[in-house]
Design a protein around this motif. Structure first.
Motif, PDB file in Angstrom:
ATOM      1  N   LEU A 195      24.937   8.853 -28.808  1.00 22.78           N
ATOM      2  CA  LEU A 195      23.683   8.053 -29.785  1.00 22.78           C
ATOM      3  C   LEU A 195      24.024   8.651 -31.171  1.00 22.78           C
ATOM      4  O   LEU A 195      23.943   8.060 -31.986  1.00 22.78           O
ATOM      5  N   VAL A 196      24.422   9.925 -31.033  1.00 23.03           N
ATOM      6  CA  VAL A 196      24.897  10.500 -32.616  1.00 23.03           C
ATOM      7  C   VAL A 196      25.850   9.790 -33.100  1.00 23.03           C
ATOM      8  O   VAL A 196      25.826   9.365 -34.605  1.00 23.03           O
ATOM      9  N   ASN A 197      26.962   9.587 -32.280  1.00 22.29           N
ATOM     10  CA  ASN A 197      28.160   8.757 -33.088  1.00 22.29           C
ATOM     11  C   ASN A 197      27.667   7.148 -33.352  1.00 22.29           C
ATOM     12  O   ASN A 197      28.248   6.837 -34.335  1.00 22.29           O
ATOM     13  N   LEU A 198      26.574   6.609 -32.449  1.00 22.76           N
ATOM     14  CA  LEU A 198      26.243   5.274 -33.079  1.00 22.76           C
ATOM     15  C   LEU A 198      25.590   5.356 -34.307  1.00 22.76           C
ATOM     16  O   LEU A 198      25.534   4.466 -35.045  1.00 22.76           O
ATOM     17  N   ARG A 199      25.111   6.675 -34.657  1.00 19.98           N
ATOM     18  CA  ARG A 199      24.136   6.426 -35.810  1.00 19.98           C
ATOM     19  C   ARG A 199      24.897   7.451 -36.913  1.00 19.98           C
ATOM     20  O   ARG A 199      24.408   8.003 -37.835  1.00 19.98           O
ATOM     21  N   ALA A 200      26.288   7.750 -36.682  1.00 22.81           N
ATOM     22  CA  ALA A 200      26.782   8.472 -37.748  1.00 22.81           C
ATOM     23  C   ALA A 200      26.945   8.225 -38.968  1.00 22.81           C
ATOM     24  O   ALA A 200      26.691   8.899 -39.930  1.00 22.81           O
ATOM     25  N   ALA A 201      26.626   6.743 -39.526  1.00 23.93           N
ATOM     26  CA  ALA A 201      26.546   6.252 -40.738  1.00 23.93           C
ATOM     27  C   ALA A 201      25.199   6.879 -41.664  1.00 23.93           C
ATOM     28  O   ALA A 201      25.116   6.938 -42.779  1.00 23.93           O
ATOM     29  N   ASP A 202      24.231   7.232 -40.695  1.00 25.18           N
ATOM     30  CA  ASP A 202      22.886   7.662 -41.168  1.00 25.18           C
ATOM     31  C   ASP A 202      22.586   9.103 -41.050  1.00 25.18           C
ATOM     32  O   ASP A 202      21.632   9.436 -41.147  1.00 25.18           O
ATOM     33  N   LEU A 203      23.726   9.801 -40.575  1.00 28.07           N
ATOM     34  CA  LEU A 203      23.557  11.273 -40.298  1.00 28.07           C
ATOM     35  C   LEU A 203      24.374  12.104 -41.340  1.00 28.07           C
ATOM     36  O   LEU A 203      25.371  11.801 -41.903  1.00 28.07           O
ATOM     37  N   THR A 204      23.414  12.910 -42.006  1.00 28.26           N
ATOM     38  CA  THR A 204      24.198  13.856 -42.808  1.00 28.26           C
ATOM     39  C   THR A 204      23.785  15.318 -42.525  1.00 28.26           C
ATOM     40  O   THR A 204      22.727  15.760 -41.550  1.00 28.26           O
ATOM     41  N   GLY A 205      24.542  16.294 -43.168  1.00 28.09           N
ATOM     42  CA  GLY A 205      24.187  17.719 -42.859  1.00 28.09           C
ATOM     43  C   GLY A 205      23.833  18.493 -44.165  1.00 28.09           C
ATOM     44  O   GLY A 205      24.613  18.290 -45.072  1.00 28.09           O
ATOM     45  N   ILE A 206      22.713  19.089 -44.207  1.00 26.23           N
ATOM     46  CA  ILE A 206      22.099  20.001 -45.525  1.00 26.23           C
ATOM     47  C   ILE A 206      21.877  21.363 -44.927  1.00 26.23           C
ATOM     48  O   ILE A 206      20.784  21.343 -44.028  1.00 26.23           O
ATOM     49  N   VAL A 207      22.409  21.978 -45.465  1.00 28.85           N
ATOM     50  CA  VAL A 207      22.500  23.343 -45.131  1.00 28.85           C
ATOM     51  C   VAL A 207      21.046  23.899 -45.420  1.00 28.85           C
ATOM     52  O   VAL A 207      20.368  23.739 -46.451  1.00 28.85           O
ATOM     53  N   ASN A 208      20.373  24.826 -44.674  1.00 28.54           N
ATOM     54  CA  ASN A 208      19.245  25.406 -44.894  1.00 28.54           C
ATOM     55  C   ASN A 208      19.344  26.440 -46.166  1.00 28.54           C
ATOM     56  O   ASN A 208      20.411  27.065 -46.147  1.00 28.54           O
ATOM     57  N   GLY A 209      18.555  26.637 -46.785  1.00 34.11           N
ATOM     58  CA  GLY A 209      18.029  27.779 -47.937  1.00 34.11           C
ATOM     59  C   GLY A 209      17.241  28.733 -47.346  1.00 34.11           C
ATOM     60  O   GLY A 209      16.657  28.574 -46.079  1.00 34.11           O
ATOM     61  N   ILE A 210      16.809  29.916 -47.909  1.00 30.98           N
ATOM     62  CA  ILE A 210      16.108  30.627 -47.686  1.00 30.98           C
ATOM     63  C   ILE A 210      14.763  30.796 -48.869  1.00 30.98           C
ATOM     64  O   ILE A 210      15.186  30.564 -49.724  1.00 30.98           O
ATOM     65  N   ASP A 211      13.654  31.318 -48.501  1.00 28.58           N
ATOM     66  CA  ASP A 211      12.728  31.472 -49.577  1.00 28.58           C
ATOM     67  C   ASP A 211      13.034  32.925 -50.304  1.00 28.58           C
ATOM     68  O   ASP A 211      12.772  34.023 -49.753  1.00 28.58           O
ATOM     69  N   VAL A 212      13.748  32.812 -51.315  1.00 27.78           N
ATOM     70  CA  VAL A 212      14.379  33.800 -52.263  1.00 27.78           C
ATOM     71  C   VAL A 212      13.209  34.649 -52.872  1.00 27.78           C
ATOM     72  O   VAL A 212      13.400  35.693 -53.380  1.00 27.78           O
ATOM     73  N   ASP A 213      12.026  34.075 -52.959  1.00 19.49           N
ATOM     74  CA  ASP A 213      11.045  35.132 -53.351  1.00 19.49           C
ATOM     75  C   ASP A 213      10.542  36.228 -52.209  1.00 19.49           C
ATOM     76  O   ASP A 213      10.292  37.283 -52.259  1.00 19.49           O
ATOM     77  N   ILE A 214      10.187  35.587 -51.021  1.00 21.60           N
ATOM     78  CA  ILE A 214       9.775  36.521 -49.965  1.00 21.60           C
ATOM     79  C   ILE A 214      11.193  37.445 -49.566  1.00 21.60           C
ATOM     80  O   ILE A 214      10.790  38.491 -49.347  1.00 21.60           O
ATOM     81  N   TRP A 215      12.270  36.746 -49.588  1.00 20.99           N
ATOM     82  CA  TRP A 215      13.585  37.795 -49.423  1.00 20.99           C
ATOM     83  C   TRP A 215      14.037  38.124 -50.431  1.00 20.99           C
ATOM     84  O   TRP A 215      15.170  37.464 -50.872  1.00 20.99           O
ATOM     85  N   ASP A 216      13.685  38.925 -51.273  1.00 20.51           N
ATOM     86  CA  ASP A 216      14.247  39.633 -52.367  1.00 20.51           C
ATOM     87  C   ASP A 216      14.364  40.957 -52.547  1.00 20.51           C
ATOM     88  O   ASP A 216      13.222  41.575 -52.410  1.00 20.51           O
TER      89      ASP A 216
END
Ligand code: ADP
Length: 481
Positions: free
Chosen positions: A233-254
């Motif tokens: 299924l993931v391959n069928l939908r490959a055109a609509d799939l992207t990877g966006i890396v997570n960030g962190i809350d740099v105020d909490i984690w400072d």
């Protein structure tokens, strides 16, 4: 732009893993991009306890077996919609199971209810509120998109984010009749999955766009080794799939302002970390010496490679490193790591449990964090490590591969390395990476430059929030076209 986010966890109220951090941090980062987010969450006891009763926004006489209410509240800068359904969510234990870790038998009903209400809101149930985008996180929220697709909100653009494809929400076919979906939904391009009902599958099928939390994991889940049965299924939908890396809350984690730390520090004052290292030595009853302390802050599971760590523990100690382990999970792995600590007093310390404060102190005091995951959709602890000068030693997979710059000769020569990567995922290559790190640690100026380089990396949400905003905009224009 108005986004309705649907999630089973949200920091700081309820967290069992990285998904909670994302659900809590993304709305705040998106606000800076002109996107406002309301977040629908289940009314677990901790959530209900966080506000005083008020007039509900909506009332339901029957959602999956009994009545429910929807409250709108503002907590920690988050605009929350809380689904108060006591028959489903008012229970002692975690979000998905009881205190012993056993999953609730009616999880299918609990998260179908979340989806039904999510789809209802998407269709305009709250007067004056019409979300432009619905964003569902993981299988627990995925049914929102199925209810939208087979109901009144099929025209509202939607995003399904996969935080971990290993957890799919797979249930027997018998539940289908209670979901309130049309019979046509029980088909291969609907919610049917290997003869049963698959919530993640249903979401992947129904979503306008699919994201996962790193570009490498987006590629990996197209293969049988990582797709866990959904690769087709993931391959069928490959055109609509992207990877966006997570960030962190740099105020909490400072590290410069973190109140959990014994001493605050910045890239310019890395030496001040020593006070935190002392705190770690005390908490874990480790010897004090000049060598590095490696740490683990993790669910103790097979996915996280904790069995691999356990199998090389004696060699890690022989390398001269000390080890501080904080985690909980599989009982057998907890026992194995506790036994390792008992075998090596002063060299290995293990604390079983979930301790947010201690996790900050460890990032601020340990020299390196080891993350030998078999797969890792994004991973957050390496990002905290980068920000806190706790050098990540990671398996080269998923988001770990995308966020850590391996200290090979070229990267060291150019001064851009931020950590150590190893592959394949086995004890030998993991141990080799640890030995390399221990050797580099002895060369303090080089180690300090790796720390500083990590502390300079942008691990905030800014760039990734921009990518989500861009994706939302592209879907809205697809709708208009
Ligand atoms: P996953 O979501 O797969 O568990 P991530 O690395 O994405 O892994 O996120 C894990 C989150 O949970 C991090 O914020 C990490 O600091 C936190 N965490 C994991 N185990 C513990 C623990 N025992 N005590 C405190 N925090 C923990």
């Amino acid at each position: 732009m108005q986004v309705l986010s649907v999630t089973p966890e949200i920091f700081p109220l309820v967290k069992s893993g990285g998904l909670a951090d994302v659900a809590g941090a993304l709305p705040i980062a998106l606000a800076k991009q002109g996107v406002s987010t309301r977040t629908l969450v289940p009314g677990y006891p901790v959530v209900m306890g966080a506000f005083s009763r008020m007039k509900p926004l909506l009332t339901y006489s029957d959602i999956q077996g009994s009545e429910a209410r929807l409250f709108a509240i503002d907590i920690s800068g988050l605009d929350l919609l809380v689904l108060d359904a006591p028959h489903l969510f008012d229970r002692i234990g975690g979000p998905y199971g009881d205190a012993s870790g056993a999953e609730w038998a009616d999880n299918w009903r609990r998260f179908a209810a979340l989806g039904q209400v999510g789809a209802d809101i998407a269709a305009g149930a709250i007067p004056g509120y019409a979300p432009d985008i619905v964003h569902a996180h993981d299988w627990q929220a995925a049914m929102t998109l199925a209810y939208m697709r087979y109901g009144k909100a099929a025209g509202v653009p939607s995003v399904m984010t996969v935080h971990n494809l290993a957890f799919q929400g797979r249930f027997p076919a018998a539940i289908f009749s209670e979901l309130g979906l049309p019979a046509s939904a029980m088909s291969i391009d609907g919610v049917e999955y290997y003869g049963g009902v698959g919530y993640m599958k249903a979401g992947l099928q129904a979503a306008w766009a699919i994201t996962t939390v790193s570009p490498t994991y987006a590629q990996e889940i197209r293969t049988p080794a990582f797709g866990m049965g959904l690769e087709g299924l993931v391959n069928l939908r490959a055109a609509d799939l992207t990877g966006i890396v997570n960030g962190i809350d740099v105020d909490i984690w400072d590290p410069a302002t973190d109140r959990h730390l014994a001493a605050n520090f910045s890239a310019k004052t890395v030496k001040l970390r020593t006070a935190n290292k002392r705190a770690v030595e005390e908490r874990f009853q480790l010897d004090q010496d000049g060598g590095p302390i490696l740490c683990v802050v993790s669910r103790l599971t097979w996915q996280k490679g904790m069995d691999v760590l356990s199998s090389i523990l004696d060699e890690v100690v022989a390398s001269g490193a000390r080890l501080a382990i904080l985690g909980s999970g599989d009982v057998a792995l907890e026992a194995a790591l506790l036994a390792g600590a008992a075998r090596h007093p002063g060299r290995v310390g293990a604390i079983i449990g979930f301790d947010e404060t201690l996790s900050h102190i460890m990032q601020g005091g340990c020299d390196a964090i080891v993350i030998p995951s078999r797969f890792e959709p994004c991973g957050l602890t390496q990002l905290y490590g980068l920000r806190y000068g706790c050098v990540p030693i990671v398996a080269r997979t998923g988001g770990l591969a995308d966020t850590v710059i391996e200290a090979n000769e070229a990267a060291l020569g150019a001064g851009v390395a931020t950590g150590f990567q190893f592959a394949p995922e086995n004890g030998n290559s993991f141990l080799h990476a640890i030995r390399r790190a221990v050797a580099v640690y002895a060369d303090r100026p080089v180690w300090a430059s790796i720390q500083r380089q990590g502390m300079k990396s942008d691990v905030s949400w800014a760039r990734s929030a921009g990518k989500y905003a861009q994706l939302y905009r592209s879907l809205i224009s697809r709708k208009a076209a």
